[in-house]
Motif scaffolding. Sequence first.
Motif, PDB file in Angstrom:
ATOM      1  N   THR A   1     -29.862  44.632  -3.609  1.00 41.02           N
ATOM      2  CA  THR A   1     -30.384  45.741  -4.420  1.00 41.02           C
ATOM      3  C   THR A   1     -31.798  46.135  -4.016  1.00 41.02           C
ATOM      4  OG1 THR A   1     -31.194  44.183  -6.107  1.00 41.02           O
ATOM      5  CG2 THR A   1     -28.974  45.075  -6.417  1.00 41.02           C
ATOM      6  N   HIS A   2     -32.535  45.199  -3.402  1.00 39.78           N
ATOM      7  CA  HIS A   2     -33.920  45.437  -3.010  1.00 39.78           C
ATOM      8  C   HIS A   2     -34.054  45.158  -1.507  1.00 39.78           C
ATOM      9  CE1 HIS A   2     -34.177  45.001  -7.316  1.00 39.78           C
ATOM     10  NE2 HIS A   2     -35.470  45.275  -7.332  1.00 39.78           N
TER      11      HIS A   2
ATOM     12  N   THR B   1     -31.013  49.635  -5.064  1.00 36.24           N
ATOM     13  CA  THR B   1     -31.798  50.325  -6.093  1.00 36.24           C
ATOM     14  C   THR B   1     -33.251  50.510  -5.673  1.00 36.24           C
ATOM     15  OG1 THR B   1     -32.363  48.252  -7.234  1.00 36.24           O
ATOM     16  CG2 THR B   1     -30.356  49.392  -7.946  1.00 36.24           C
ATOM     17  N   HIS B   2     -33.765  49.593  -4.834  1.00 41.82           N
ATOM     18  CA  HIS B   2     -35.160  49.628  -4.411  1.00 41.82           C
ATOM     19  C   HIS B   2     -35.229  49.554  -2.877  1.00 41.82           C
ATOM     20  CE1 HIS B   2     -35.568  48.595  -8.604  1.00 41.82           C
ATOM     21  NE2 HIS B   2     -36.881  48.556  -8.546  1.00 41.82           N
ATOM     22  N   LEU B   3     -35.930  50.507  -2.281  1.00 37.83           N
ATOM     23  CA  LEU B   3     -36.107  50.520  -0.829  1.00 37.83           C
ATOM     24  C   LEU B   3     -37.592  50.618  -0.518  1.00 37.83           C
ATOM     25  CD1 LEU B   3     -35.020  50.836   2.115  1.00 37.83           C
ATOM     26  CD2 LEU B   3     -35.028  53.310   1.703  1.00 37.83           C
TER      27      LEU B   3
ATOM     28  N   LEU C   1     -29.925  54.245  -6.143  1.00 41.11           N
ATOM     29  CA  LEU C   1     -31.335  54.189  -5.749  1.00 41.11           C
ATOM     30  C   LEU C   1     -32.257  54.692  -6.861  1.00 41.11           C
ATOM     31  CD1 LEU C   1     -33.084  53.399  -3.310  1.00 41.11           C
ATOM     32  CD2 LEU C   1     -33.043  55.797  -2.605  1.00 41.11           C
ATOM     33  N   GLU C   2     -33.274  53.881  -7.185  1.00 37.75           N
ATOM     34  CA  GLU C   2     -34.214  54.204  -8.261  1.00 37.75           C
ATOM     35  C   GLU C   2     -35.646  54.367  -7.760  1.00 37.75           C
ATOM     36  OE1 GLU C   2     -33.935  51.007 -10.996  1.00 37.75           O
ATOM     37  OE2 GLU C   2     -31.810  51.332 -11.472  1.00 37.75           O
TER      38      GLU C   2
ATOM     39  N   PRO D   1     -36.471  63.982  -8.007  1.00 38.06           N
ATOM     40  CA  PRO D   1     -36.363  62.593  -7.567  1.00 38.06           C
ATOM     41  C   PRO D   1     -37.531  62.137  -6.688  1.00 38.06           C
ATOM     42  CG  PRO D   1     -34.793  63.979  -6.386  1.00 38.06           C
ATOM     43  CD  PRO D   1     -35.361  64.801  -7.490  1.00 38.06           C
ATOM     44  N   SER D   2     -38.291  63.086  -6.137  1.00 41.81           N
ATOM     45  CA  SER D   2     -39.435  62.703  -5.298  1.00 41.81           C
ATOM     46  C   SER D   2     -40.472  61.915  -6.087  1.00 41.81           C
ATOM     47  CB  SER D   2     -40.101  63.944  -4.696  1.00 41.81           C
ATOM     48  OG  SER D   2     -39.220  64.623  -3.833  1.00 41.81           O
ATOM     49  N   ARG D   3     -40.476  62.086  -7.406  1.00 39.02           N
ATOM     50  CA  ARG D   3     -41.428  61.340  -8.234  1.00 39.02           C
ATOM     51  C   ARG D   3     -41.154  59.839  -8.206  1.00 39.02           C
ATOM     52  NH1 ARG D   3     -40.960  63.915 -13.983  1.00 39.02           N
ATOM     53  NH2 ARG D   3     -38.764  63.878 -13.351  1.00 39.02           N
ATOM     54  N   ARG D   4     -40.004  59.477  -7.690  1.00 35.83           N
ATOM     55  CA  ARG D   4     -39.659  58.057  -7.583  1.00 35.83           C
ATOM     56  C   ARG D   4     -40.118  57.452  -6.240  1.00 35.83           C
ATOM     57  NH1 ARG D   4     -36.026  56.273 -11.408  1.00 35.83           N
ATOM     58  NH2 ARG D   4     -35.136  57.871 -12.761  1.00 35.83           N
ATOM     59  N   ILE D   5     -40.884  58.222  -5.486  1.00 31.19           N
ATOM     60  CA  ILE D   5     -41.443  57.729  -4.220  1.00 31.19           C
ATOM     61  C   ILE D   5     -42.903  57.376  -4.455  1.00 31.19           C
ATOM     62  CG2 ILE D   5     -41.953  58.278  -1.813  1.00 31.19           C
ATOM     63  CD1 ILE D   5     -39.659  60.317  -1.909  1.00 31.19           C
ATOM     64  N   VAL D   6     -43.283  56.155  -4.144  1.00 32.06           N
ATOM     65  CA  VAL D   6     -44.647  55.669  -4.366  1.00 32.06           C
ATOM     66  C   VAL D   6     -45.210  55.126  -3.058  1.00 32.06           C
ATOM     67  CG1 VAL D   6     -46.080  53.998  -5.611  1.00 32.06           C
ATOM     68  CG2 VAL D   6     -44.146  55.090  -6.773  1.00 32.06           C
TER      69      VAL D   6
END
Length: 307
Positions: free
Chosen positions: A154-155, A194-196, A231-232, A265-270
């Motif tokens: 998941t990660h 879920t996490h990349l 993907l989160e 969904p771009s807001r989920r990119i950090v």
Amino acid sequence: MTTPFAFSNLPVELVRDILEHAAHSDRATARNLTLVSSAVRHWTDPILYNTVVLSSARSLRAFLTAIANKPAHFVRTRIHNLGIFTVGPVQSIDRVLTACAGVQSLACGFSLPSYKQSQGVAALQSLTQPREQHLLGVACRDGWDASLVGPTVTHLRIHLTSFDSSRPDCPFAFSEGEGQESGWARLKALPALTHLAVVYRPSGSTPPASIIPHLTRLFQSPNHEDGLPALELILIQIVGAKKDAAFFDEAVKTLNDAAVSAGGPSRRIVAELAPQSAAKQWEEAKRGGECVWERAEAIVSSRLEQK
């Protein structure tokens, strides 16, 4: 005259709690406690073996010797976090992976293409329920292959060597290679993801924010129906030399601003600066430190709360 045991008047359960706490607090203490008695070793061995880091051929050999004296069930179920940061021997790495089938978090710092060519993918695919996998440094230098990532992961963290915005179908170096699918297609082989995290060094020739649209495609949305369904979060870890710190600080700010401005969904990119050592960050997290994903998750939650 025999010195009385300091804990002789305490209930066994309390003694166990004290010794397990001591073992959790310090690895040297944990190792020493395994020599006290078989009962104490039975309590502290699971703590000592919970997280295993093999950073040299010598430590690899020593670990194989140690687990040869352990029940197979213990090795299979008690080693939850495994970091292998030595290039080989690959035969020994394969023996470790085969024995530690219950690993939940695996960090690979060895060449995965070379490993696959020599040993195949059976050991990695036979891991029972891996949740987290980190392909660090040399592991991705010559490309990567989804068959070397457990299907239940998941990660996932991947080290990238470059980014080419002129190639929308395969903009990352890890997606190159004769007869291989693009990086996006390979990621689709991981439906539980879920996490990349992508670790890469931006160059002055490519605007940092140009990576955002390509990563946004990985999220499943009305505009990107072929994205990864679970993907989160995507974490971009920017790596660079200290002498260019100002450039990379600005790149992080630019990426975060672009992700927020793009919305959806771009807001989920950090984006954040990469740690000095990704391997060390992984190890510290597994020994009770801050989770690799923790700060990015908090940032995403804050962004999503702001309508």
